[in-house]
Design a protein around this motif. Sequence first.
Motif, PDB file in Angstrom:
ATOM      1  N   ILE A  56       0.977  -1.090  -0.132  1.00  0.00           N
ATOM      2  CA  ILE A  56       0.078  -0.091   0.112  1.00  0.00           C
ATOM      3  C   ILE A  56       0.880   1.188   0.023  1.00  0.00           C
ATOM      4  CG2 ILE A  56      -1.741   1.243   1.230  1.00  0.00           C
ATOM      5  CD1 ILE A  56      -2.963  -1.370   2.224  1.00  0.00           C
ATOM      6  N   ARG A  57       1.931   1.250   0.966  1.00  0.00           N
ATOM      7  CA  ARG A  57       2.780   2.359   0.864  1.00  0.00           C
ATOM      8  C   ARG A  57       3.518   2.671  -0.306  1.00  0.00           C
ATOM      9  NH1 ARG A  57       8.058   3.014   1.744  1.00  0.00           N
ATOM     10  NH2 ARG A  57       8.340   0.784   2.271  1.00  0.00           N
ATOM     11  N   GLU A  58       4.050   1.611  -0.959  1.00  0.00           N
ATOM     12  CA  GLU A  58       4.768   1.855  -2.193  1.00  0.00           C
ATOM     13  C   GLU A  58       3.941   2.318  -3.514  1.00  0.00           C
ATOM     14  OE1 GLU A  58       8.113  -1.132  -0.996  1.00  0.00           O
ATOM     15  OE2 GLU A  58       6.693  -2.051  -2.254  1.00  0.00           O
ATOM     16  N   THR A  59       2.513   2.239  -3.445  1.00  0.00           N
ATOM     17  CA  THR A  59       1.802   2.515  -4.571  1.00  0.00           C
ATOM     18  C   THR A  59       0.495   3.593  -4.534  1.00  0.00           C
ATOM     19  OG1 THR A  59       0.165   0.468  -3.709  1.00  0.00           O
ATOM     20  CG2 THR A  59       1.956   0.056  -5.550  1.00  0.00           C
ATOM     21  N   VAL A  60      -0.355   3.556  -3.136  1.00  0.00           N
ATOM     22  CA  VAL A  60      -1.592   4.291  -3.151  1.00  0.00           C
ATOM     23  C   VAL A  60      -0.978   5.867  -3.407  1.00  0.00           C
ATOM     24  CG1 VAL A  60      -1.587   4.690  -0.641  1.00  0.00           C
ATOM     25  CG2 VAL A  60      -3.560   4.267  -1.933  1.00  0.00           C
ATOM     26  N   PHE A  61      -0.117   6.323  -2.886  1.00  0.00           N
ATOM     27  CA  PHE A  61       0.314   7.871  -3.283  1.00  0.00           C
ATOM     28  C   PHE A  61       0.095   8.224  -4.779  1.00  0.00           C
ATOM     29  CE2 PHE A  61       4.503   5.611  -3.897  1.00  0.00           C
ATOM     30  CZ  PHE A  61       4.787   6.549  -5.002  1.00  0.00           C
ATOM     31  N   ALA A  62       0.177   7.155  -5.679  1.00  0.00           N
ATOM     32  CA  ALA A  62       0.353   7.741  -6.859  1.00  0.00           C
ATOM     33  C   ALA A  62      -0.932   7.628  -7.458  1.00  0.00           C
ATOM     34  CB  ALA A  62       1.079   6.788  -7.750  1.00  0.00           C
ATOM     35  N   VAL A  63      -2.198   7.313  -6.871  1.00  0.00           N
ATOM     36  CA  VAL A  63      -3.608   7.250  -7.349  1.00  0.00           C
ATOM     37  C   VAL A  63      -4.110   8.708  -7.749  1.00  0.00           C
ATOM     38  CG1 VAL A  63      -4.511   5.093  -6.167  1.00  0.00           C
ATOM     39  CG2 VAL A  63      -4.777   7.375  -5.189  1.00  0.00           C
TER      40      VAL A  63
ATOM     41  N   LYS B  96       7.822  16.986  -5.990  1.00  0.00           N
ATOM     42  CA  LYS B  96       6.817  16.356  -5.216  1.00  0.00           C
ATOM     43  C   LYS B  96       6.769  14.777  -5.736  1.00  0.00           C
ATOM     44  CE  LYS B  96       1.881  16.238  -3.831  1.00  0.00           C
ATOM     45  NZ  LYS B  96       1.417  15.168  -4.796  1.00  0.00           N
ATOM     46  N   TYR B  97       6.462  14.774  -6.984  1.00  0.00           N
ATOM     47  CA  TYR B  97       6.444  13.133  -7.654  1.00  0.00           C
ATOM     48  C   TYR B  97       7.858  12.498  -7.365  1.00  0.00           C
ATOM     49  CZ  TYR B  97       2.144  14.432 -10.165  1.00  0.00           C
ATOM     50  OH  TYR B  97       1.073  15.059 -10.422  1.00  0.00           O
ATOM     51  N   MET B  98       8.864  13.208  -7.445  1.00  0.00           N
ATOM     52  CA  MET B  98      10.152  12.432  -7.448  1.00  0.00           C
ATOM     53  C   MET B  98      10.391  12.131  -6.209  1.00  0.00           C
ATOM     54  SD  MET B  98      12.694  11.245  -9.340  1.00  0.00           S
ATOM     55  CE  MET B  98      14.395  11.132  -9.580  1.00  0.00           C
ATOM     56  N   MET B  99       9.971  13.143  -5.204  1.00  0.00           N
ATOM     57  CA  MET B  99      10.198  12.875  -3.636  1.00  0.00           C
ATOM     58  C   MET B  99       9.519  11.639  -3.140  1.00  0.00           C
ATOM     59  SD  MET B  99      10.795  16.566  -2.411  1.00  0.00           S
ATOM     60  CE  MET B  99      10.555  16.375  -0.727  1.00  0.00           C
ATOM     61  N   GLU B 100       8.206  11.498  -3.601  1.00  0.00           N
ATOM     62  CA  GLU B 100       7.240  10.483  -3.162  1.00  0.00           C
ATOM     63  C   GLU B 100       7.884   9.122  -3.745  1.00  0.00           C
ATOM     64  OE1 GLU B 100       3.253  12.888  -2.372  1.00  0.00           O
ATOM     65  OE2 GLU B 100       3.474  12.067  -4.416  1.00  0.00           O
ATOM     66  N   ALA B 101       8.291   9.094  -5.050  1.00  0.00           N
ATOM     67  CA  ALA B 101       8.649   7.872  -5.728  1.00  0.00           C
ATOM     68  C   ALA B 101       9.962   7.417  -4.914  1.00  0.00           C
ATOM     69  CB  ALA B 101       9.214   8.155  -7.056  1.00  0.00           C
ATOM     70  N   LEU B 102      10.925   8.456  -4.426  1.00  0.00           N
ATOM     71  CA  LEU B 102      12.003   7.999  -3.776  1.00  0.00           C
ATOM     72  C   LEU B 102      11.699   7.554  -2.436  1.00  0.00           C
ATOM     73  CD1 LEU B 102      14.548  10.875  -4.875  1.00  0.00           C
ATOM     74  CD2 LEU B 102      14.860   8.410  -5.354  1.00  0.00           C
ATOM     75  N   LYS B 103      10.693   8.085  -1.701  1.00  0.00           N
ATOM     76  CA  LYS B 103      10.348   7.674  -0.454  1.00  0.00           C
ATOM     77  C   LYS B 103       9.627   6.057  -0.355  1.00  0.00           C
ATOM     78  CE  LYS B 103       9.338  12.114   1.495  1.00  0.00           C
ATOM     79  NZ  LYS B 103       8.386  13.299   1.840  1.00  0.00           N
ATOM     80  N   ALA B 104       9.097   5.900  -1.696  1.00  0.00           N
ATOM     81  CA  ALA B 104       8.515   4.559  -1.696  1.00  0.00           C
ATOM     82  C   ALA B 104       9.628   3.534  -2.044  1.00  0.00           C
ATOM     83  CB  ALA B 104       7.684   4.640  -3.116  1.00  0.00           C
ATOM     84  N   ILE B 105      10.770   3.739  -2.487  1.00  0.00           N
ATOM     85  CA  ILE B 105      11.904   2.795  -2.420  1.00  0.00           C
ATOM     86  C   ILE B 105      12.612   2.996  -1.462  1.00  0.00           C
ATOM     87  CG2 ILE B 105      14.153   2.619  -3.788  1.00  0.00           C
ATOM     88  CD1 ILE B 105      12.532   3.763  -6.414  1.00  0.00           C
TER      89      ILE B 105
END
Length: 378
Positions: free
Chosen positions: A146-153, A333-342
């Motif tokens: 959930i943490r690695e995907t849901v932020f991108a909806v 914002k998008y890049m930071m959220e993607a890096l946080k997911a990783i």
Amino acid sequence: MKFDILRDRLLEGLNDVMKAVSSKTTIPILTGIKIDVTEEGIRLTGSDADITIQTFIPVEEDGQQIIHIAETGSIVVQARMFNEIVRKLPTNDVEIQVTPGFQTHIRSGKSEFHLIGSDAAEYPLLPELTEDQKFTIPADLLKTIIRETVFAVATSESRPVLTGVNWQIKNETLICVATDSHRLARRKVQLENLPKVEHSVVIPGKSLNELNKVLEDSTNLVQIVITSQQVLFKTGDVLFFSRLLEGNYPDTTRLIPEEYQTNVTINGKSLLQAIDRASLVARGDRNNVVRFEILDNQAVEVSSNSPEIGKVQEEIPVEALEGESLKISFSAKYMMEALKAIDGQDVVIQFTGAMRPFILRSVHDDAILQLILPVRTY
């Protein structure tokens, strides 16, 4: 209906079901919580028609008597008021009694409340799910997915199906994809007990965020049952139902490039912190755009400028660099959220050109993939 219960255990159950109750519902009875009392224990149900959460409190738990039942029955009580009352009761012993006319009496110590309840027969029934298409997943793995995907909806309702995460089951793999059409997050998981039948369903992002809260401290296995219109997550004594989103989820596989011109391996944490700093200046800009340039000396430069505020630039060493040099801009914002997911691991960023989508993967784990569309600034 009449029973005594330990207040802290009742509060635990209320904490779960309150997550499904919304004051904005158009169905008045759903502003309430349904209480069902049987000889075995108490069932609490909360719902907003999209999400339904039910929790069961047994009469006895770990050798401790939690509930004394004098009379079975059902009632619906106003959720927020009941929750507040229970939270503020003076002692840990609570007696609840329902008398004719749905009068609900709550007593604790010298305190006594009288609430007007509603007929439980008017409360919507839970969906009946056949459990032939079920599988299990550890709670901590489910929370990670959930943490690695849901932020991108998508947050906009213009394409409702994009406000959910697409769960596909095929070839003994669970593939979870979220996209808002500007970025994409994908997580693949190999599970042994997946149904043989292929599935593709879309679970609302809001439901998954609420499920994450319900699973907060859980280390149990979560049983998942998928049907054509509903999904059920079952953990311990909690049942979490969510409706599925209708519509065809777009085929996202063709968005992911097959070949790359440039590959950069870099420390994810250092890059995240540099973009965070650059975004301080970029924030004045509507799109919060940060520029990323590959330099000749085995380094990248992260920069941003704003006519009103000023500019910032920072060099970060890379661990490996293959291919052509490149300048690209993207949403901080998008890049930071993607890096946080990783999650702070070393990342490989793969580019196919300055205006083409680029990919982020963990160096250690191919199961996580993040895709971002660049912003035209150069």
